[in-house]
Design a protein around this motif. Structure first.
Motif, PDB file in Angstrom:
ATOM      1  N   ALA A 405       0.825  -1.206   0.000  1.00 27.71           N
ATOM      2  CA  ALA A 405       0.000   0.000   0.000  1.00 27.71           C
ATOM      3  C   ALA A 405       0.861   1.260   0.000  1.00 27.71           C
ATOM      4  CB  ALA A 405      -0.933  -0.008   1.204  1.00 27.71           C
ATOM      5  N   VAL A 406       1.962   1.251   0.757  1.00 24.27           N
ATOM      6  CA  VAL A 406       2.856   2.417   0.774  1.00 24.27           C
ATOM      7  C   VAL A 406       3.430   2.664  -0.614  1.00 24.27           C
ATOM      8  CG1 VAL A 406       4.978   3.391   1.710  1.00 24.27           C
ATOM      9  CG2 VAL A 406       3.439   2.115   3.212  1.00 24.27           C
ATOM     10  N   HIS A 407       3.944   1.614  -1.237  1.00 22.27           N
ATOM     11  CA  HIS A 407       4.529   1.767  -2.576  1.00 22.27           C
ATOM     12  C   HIS A 407       3.481   2.226  -3.589  1.00 22.27           C
ATOM     13  CE1 HIS A 407       8.577   0.268  -1.863  1.00 22.27           C
ATOM     14  NE2 HIS A 407       8.069  -0.692  -1.104  1.00 22.27           N
ATOM     15  N   GLU A 408       2.281   1.688  -3.489  1.00 22.87           N
ATOM     16  CA  GLU A 408       1.230   2.051  -4.443  1.00 22.87           C
ATOM     17  C   GLU A 408       0.807   3.503  -4.248  1.00 22.87           C
ATOM     18  OE1 GLU A 408      -2.283  -0.388  -6.602  1.00 22.87           O
ATOM     19  OE2 GLU A 408      -1.857  -0.852  -4.506  1.00 22.87           O
ATOM     20  N   LEU A 409       0.702   3.936  -3.011  1.00 19.35           N
ATOM     21  CA  LEU A 409       0.352   5.321  -2.735  1.00 19.35           C
ATOM     22  C   LEU A 409       1.409   6.276  -3.285  1.00 19.35           C
ATOM     23  CD1 LEU A 409      -1.483   7.398  -1.337  1.00 19.35           C
ATOM     24  CD2 LEU A 409      -0.167   7.007   0.766  1.00 19.35           C
ATOM     25  N   GLU A 410       2.663   5.867  -3.219  1.00 18.05           N
ATOM     26  CA  GLU A 410       3.761   6.710  -3.680  1.00 18.05           C
ATOM     27  C   GLU A 410       3.928   6.701  -5.200  1.00 18.05           C
ATOM     28  OE1 GLU A 410       6.253   8.646  -2.095  1.00 18.05           O
ATOM     29  OE2 GLU A 410       4.808   8.646  -0.456  1.00 18.05           O
ATOM     30  N   ASP A 411       3.228   5.802  -5.877  1.00 17.18           N
ATOM     31  CA  ASP A 411       3.353   5.699  -7.333  1.00 17.18           C
ATOM     32  C   ASP A 411       2.316   6.613  -7.997  1.00 17.18           C
ATOM     33  OD1 ASP A 411       3.472   5.024 -10.005  1.00 17.18           O
ATOM     34  OD2 ASP A 411       3.483   2.858  -9.670  1.00 17.18           O
ATOM     35  N   PRO A 412       2.741   7.735  -8.581  1.00 22.05           N
ATOM     36  CA  PRO A 412       1.763   8.672  -9.163  1.00 22.05           C
ATOM     37  C   PRO A 412       1.027   8.108 -10.374  1.00 22.05           C
ATOM     38  CG  PRO A 412       4.002   9.315  -9.755  1.00 22.05           C
ATOM     39  CD  PRO A 412       4.129   8.196  -8.753  1.00 22.05           C
ATOM     40  N   ASP A 413       1.565   7.043 -10.967  1.00 23.53           N
ATOM     41  CA  ASP A 413       0.938   6.456 -12.153  1.00 23.53           C
ATOM     42  C   ASP A 413      -0.019   5.310 -11.809  1.00 23.53           C
ATOM     43  OD1 ASP A 413       2.319   8.169 -13.885  1.00 23.53           O
ATOM     44  OD2 ASP A 413       4.074   6.857 -13.880  1.00 23.53           O
ATOM     45  N   ALA A 414      -0.121   4.954 -10.536  1.00 24.28           N
ATOM     46  CA  ALA A 414      -1.069   3.909 -10.134  1.00 24.28           C
ATOM     47  C   ALA A 414      -2.494   4.432 -10.289  1.00 24.28           C
ATOM     48  CB  ALA A 414      -0.817   3.476  -8.695  1.00 24.28           C
ATOM     49  N   ARG A 415      -3.446   3.514 -10.413  1.00 25.42           N
ATOM     50  CA  ARG A 415      -4.835   3.931 -10.604  1.00 25.42           C
ATOM     51  C   ARG A 415      -5.313   4.731  -9.389  1.00 25.42           C
ATOM     52  NH1 ARG A 415      -6.516  -2.009 -12.778  1.00 25.42           N
ATOM     53  NH2 ARG A 415      -6.148  -2.443 -10.570  1.00 25.42           N
ATOM     54  N   PRO A 416      -6.033   5.851  -9.634  1.00 29.21           N
ATOM     55  CA  PRO A 416      -6.481   6.692  -8.510  1.00 29.21           C
ATOM     56  C   PRO A 416      -7.259   5.936  -7.447  1.00 29.21           C
ATOM     57  CG  PRO A 416      -6.795   7.855 -10.583  1.00 29.21           C
ATOM     58  CD  PRO A 416      -6.371   6.446 -10.935  1.00 29.21           C
ATOM     59  N   ALA A 417      -8.156   5.048  -7.864  1.00 28.78           N
ATOM     60  CA  ALA A 417      -8.932   4.283  -6.878  1.00 28.78           C
ATOM     61  C   ALA A 417      -8.023   3.386  -6.049  1.00 28.78           C
ATOM     62  CB  ALA A 417     -10.001   3.455  -7.578  1.00 28.78           C
ATOM     63  N   ASP A 418      -6.985   2.824  -6.680  1.00 28.77           N
ATOM     64  CA  ASP A 418      -6.050   1.970  -5.956  1.00 28.77           C
ATOM     65  C   ASP A 418      -5.242   2.791  -4.955  1.00 28.77           C
ATOM     66  OD1 ASP A 418      -6.950  -0.078  -7.514  1.00 28.77           O
ATOM     67  OD2 ASP A 418      -5.216  -0.135  -8.845  1.00 28.77           O
ATOM     68  N   ARG A 419      -4.828   3.999  -5.360  1.00 29.81           N
ATOM     69  CA  ARG A 419      -4.044   4.851  -4.457  1.00 29.81           C
ATOM     70  C   ARG A 419      -4.898   5.296  -3.278  1.00 29.81           C
ATOM     71  NH1 ARG A 419      -1.572   9.783  -6.724  1.00 29.81           N
ATOM     72  NH2 ARG A 419      -0.143   9.579  -4.962  1.00 29.81           N
ATOM     73  N   LEU A 420      -6.164   5.642  -3.545  1.00 30.05           N
ATOM     74  CA  LEU A 420      -7.032   6.054  -2.450  1.00 30.05           C
ATOM     75  C   LEU A 420      -7.269   4.898  -1.486  1.00 30.05           C
ATOM     76  CD1 LEU A 420      -8.873   8.122  -1.099  1.00 30.05           C
ATOM     77  CD2 LEU A 420     -10.730   7.322  -2.577  1.00 30.05           C
ATOM     78  N   THR A 421      -7.506   3.712  -2.029  1.00 25.34           N
ATOM     79  CA  THR A 421      -7.701   2.536  -1.179  1.00 25.34           C
ATOM     80  C   THR A 421      -6.457   2.275  -0.340  1.00 25.34           C
ATOM     81  OG1 THR A 421      -9.210   1.552  -2.794  1.00 25.34           O
ATOM     82  CG2 THR A 421      -8.236   0.070  -1.176  1.00 25.34           C
ATOM     83  N   ALA A 422      -5.283   2.410  -0.952  1.00 28.04           N
ATOM     84  CA  ALA A 422      -4.031   2.219  -0.219  1.00 28.04           C
ATOM     85  C   ALA A 422      -3.912   3.232   0.913  1.00 28.04           C
ATOM     86  CB  ALA A 422      -2.843   2.342  -1.176  1.00 28.04           C
ATOM     87  N   ARG A 423      -4.225   4.497   0.605  1.00 32.91           N
ATOM     88  CA  ARG A 423      -4.122   5.531   1.636  1.00 32.91           C
ATOM     89  C   ARG A 423      -5.053   5.255   2.809  1.00 32.91           C
ATOM     90  NH1 ARG A 423      -6.152  11.712   1.041  1.00 32.91           N
ATOM     91  NH2 ARG A 423      -8.119  10.639   1.480  1.00 32.91           N
ATOM     92  N   GLN A 424      -6.298   4.892   2.522  1.00 28.86           N
ATOM     93  CA  GLN A 424      -7.249   4.672   3.604  1.00 28.86           C
ATOM     94  C   GLN A 424      -6.900   3.429   4.424  1.00 28.86           C
ATOM     95  OE1 GLN A 424      -8.068   7.891   2.839  1.00 28.86           O
ATOM     96  NE2 GLN A 424      -9.801   7.273   4.126  1.00 28.86           N
ATOM     97  N   ARG A 425      -6.343   2.408   3.766  1.00 27.00           N
ATOM     98  CA  ARG A 425      -5.903   1.221   4.515  1.00 27.00           C
ATOM     99  C   ARG A 425      -4.771   1.603   5.476  1.00 27.00           C
ATOM    100  NH1 ARG A 425      -4.182  -4.008   2.059  1.00 27.00           N
ATOM    101  NH2 ARG A 425      -4.520  -4.587   4.230  1.00 27.00           N
ATOM    102  N   LEU A 426      -3.881   2.472   5.013  1.00 29.71           N
ATOM    103  CA  LEU A 426      -2.775   2.913   5.863  1.00 29.71           C
ATOM    104  C   LEU A 426      -3.285   3.791   7.007  1.00 29.71           C
ATOM    105  CD1 LEU A 426      -0.186   3.645   3.044  1.00 29.71           C
ATOM    106  CD2 LEU A 426      -0.060   1.803   4.735  1.00 29.71           C
TER     107      LEU A 426
END
Length: 455
Positions: A405-426
């Motif tokens: 989740a940390v790596h995905e949140l830090e990846d600006p090219d990851a899908r927005p929904a995936d980054r948001l999900t990663a952030r909220q899980r963290l």
């Protein structure tokens, strides 16, 4: 017995106003039912009965302060245990507003509710009706949910909630079994890709033809997903992967037993022989690639450490052979790799414990450089690295998922929904460790998460 007409039903628990969950389910033609937790014990009993009927495919729960209050009441104790026990066995997601989880309500929230600047009377009315749970009520509810492996995802706005719930519906519809983000800089990342391809083929040859492999690649990493398989749940794939890992070992150590295992899976004997022979070659090639990758990575690390050695004035103590010995000790061995460890970036282990009588500051510098290099965190900022360190201390069985989740949140090219999900899980993770970790550090990391993206 489950009613076949209702097998695809979603159960929506809690107030569904203000989001688009029901609209999405309608658009997809997915039947759903709505039940409230702000209700009587008898109604909770009807929720339990519905969950036990076998007609519920997935659950989306929205937990309010009143829901947490009821969980803590003695008269709801038995029935809430039964309800959440059933939810924990199904694909599910549970949401709660951040102010519900913090026990505090802001004036801004009340103003948004009324759609205008609020008076003192407005605030009193709102706080009376929508009062957050007390700390005791919240702690009791969280403990019950955690006991059934239900993690509560916080949200701030209805837009966030809608996007998170929509992502869950998409994953449930395609029956997401496995998802992993591997940063491109992680040690053995390329070899992990080869391993996933072998695993997918092994599943298909073993009769799991409904399972599909999906995902996407960015400049910073690779997302792996396995989907489908109507008879499989997410937890089943972990057992399949364990069997696959054991099968790879047999291909090298005991080919005849590996062939017999394939025959029991329904694969014809001649095809089994050919498959074991090919997998044996693939595994040996993979082991060689791992060896070469380790040697190359070690050389790069040693070169990068040379300037640090000079900076630390450690030339008398830290001679080149000492640096090489430390790096060799810290970089995971490639031989006798474990398939599951390879995917998590923790393949093998270092050499047995060693004692090197040099400057501790120098040893710390070497350990830090090596760890960042092999985990693919070199390009992460200090807050992300601090969060990963906290995850390794308090993440328990979720360390791999939370680091992803940390790596995905830090990846600006990851899908927005995936980054948001990663952030909220963290965020949910930080909420859990708030009492176990230094409060100032947790507060700083919460601000870091808030700064990453806004919905």
């Amino acid at each position: 017995m489950a009613n076949s007409a209702e097998l695809q039903s979603f159960l929506l628990i809690g107030d569904q106003r203000g989001d688009t969950v029901t609209g999405k389910l309608k658009a997809l033609g997915i039947p759903y039912k709505i039940k409230l937790l702000e209700s009587s014990v008898d109604n909770w009993g009807s929720i339990r009965d519905m969950l036990e009927s076998g007609n519920v495919r997935a659950v989306i729960a929205r937990l309010s302060g009143n829901a947490f209050r009821r969980m803590s009441k003695p008269e709801y104790s038995v029935i809430s245990e039964a309800v959440f026990s059933q939810i924990g066995r199904l694909p599910h997601v549970a949401f709660a507003h951040e102010e519900t989880l913090s026990g505090e309500v802001s004036t801004q929230t009340i103003s948004r509710f009324f759609g205008r600047p609020v008076s003192a009377e407005d605030e009193d009315l709102y706080r009376t009706i929508y009062a957050p749970p007390t700390k005791e009520e919240l702690d009791a509810g969280k403990e019950r949910l955690a006991r059934h492996h239900i993690s509560v995802i916080p949200y701030t706005t209805n837009a966030e909630l809608s996007l998170l719930a929509s992502r869950f519906i998409d994953d449930a519809e395609k029956n997401l079994l496995f998802r992993l983000y591997v940063p491109s800089g992680r040690l053995y990342a390329a070899e992990a890709e080869k391993l996933m391809s072998l695993f997918h083929e092994w599943l298909q040859r073993g009769g799991r033809s409904g399972i599909r492999r999906d995902g996407y690649k960015t400049a910073a990493g690779q997302v792996y997903e396995f989907l489908g398989g109507e008879k499989l749940q997410a937890g089943d794939l972990a057992r399949e992967f364990s069997d696959f890992s054991n099968f790879l070992d047999l291909c090298i150590d005991d080919p005849s037993t590996a062939e017999a295992a394939l025959c029991r899976m329904g694969i014809e004997r001649r095809a089994s022989h050919e498959m074991v022979a090919r997998y044996s070659r693939e595994v040996r090639r993979l082991q060689l690639d791992l060896k070469h990758e380790r040697e190359s990575r070690m050389l790069n690390i040693i070169h990068s450490l040379e300037s640090e050695v000079l900076e630390l004035n450690a030339t008398d103590q830290a001679k080149s052979e000492t640096v090489e010995a430390l790096v060799d000790h810290l970089v995971p061995q490639a031989r006798n790799f474990q398939a599951g460890a390879l995917l998590s970036g923790m393949a093998g282990s270092g050499s047995p414990s060693m004692v090197i009588n040099v400057n501790p500051q120098f040893i710390h510098a070497v350990e830090s450089t090596v760890l960042q290099n092999i985990q693919g965190t070199v390009n992460l900022g200090p807050e992300a690295k601090q969060l990963i360190e906290l995850i390794r201390q308090h993440g328990s069985g979720d360390i791999g998922d939370l680091e992803s989740a940390v790596h995905e949140l830090e990846d600006p090219d990851a899908r927005p929904a995936d980054r948001l999900t990663a952030r909220q899980r963290l965020k949910a993770f930080l909420g859990k460790v708030g009492m176990a970790a230094e409060s100032a550090a947790v507060s700083a990391l919460q601000k870091y998460l808030e700064s990453k993206m806004a919905i």
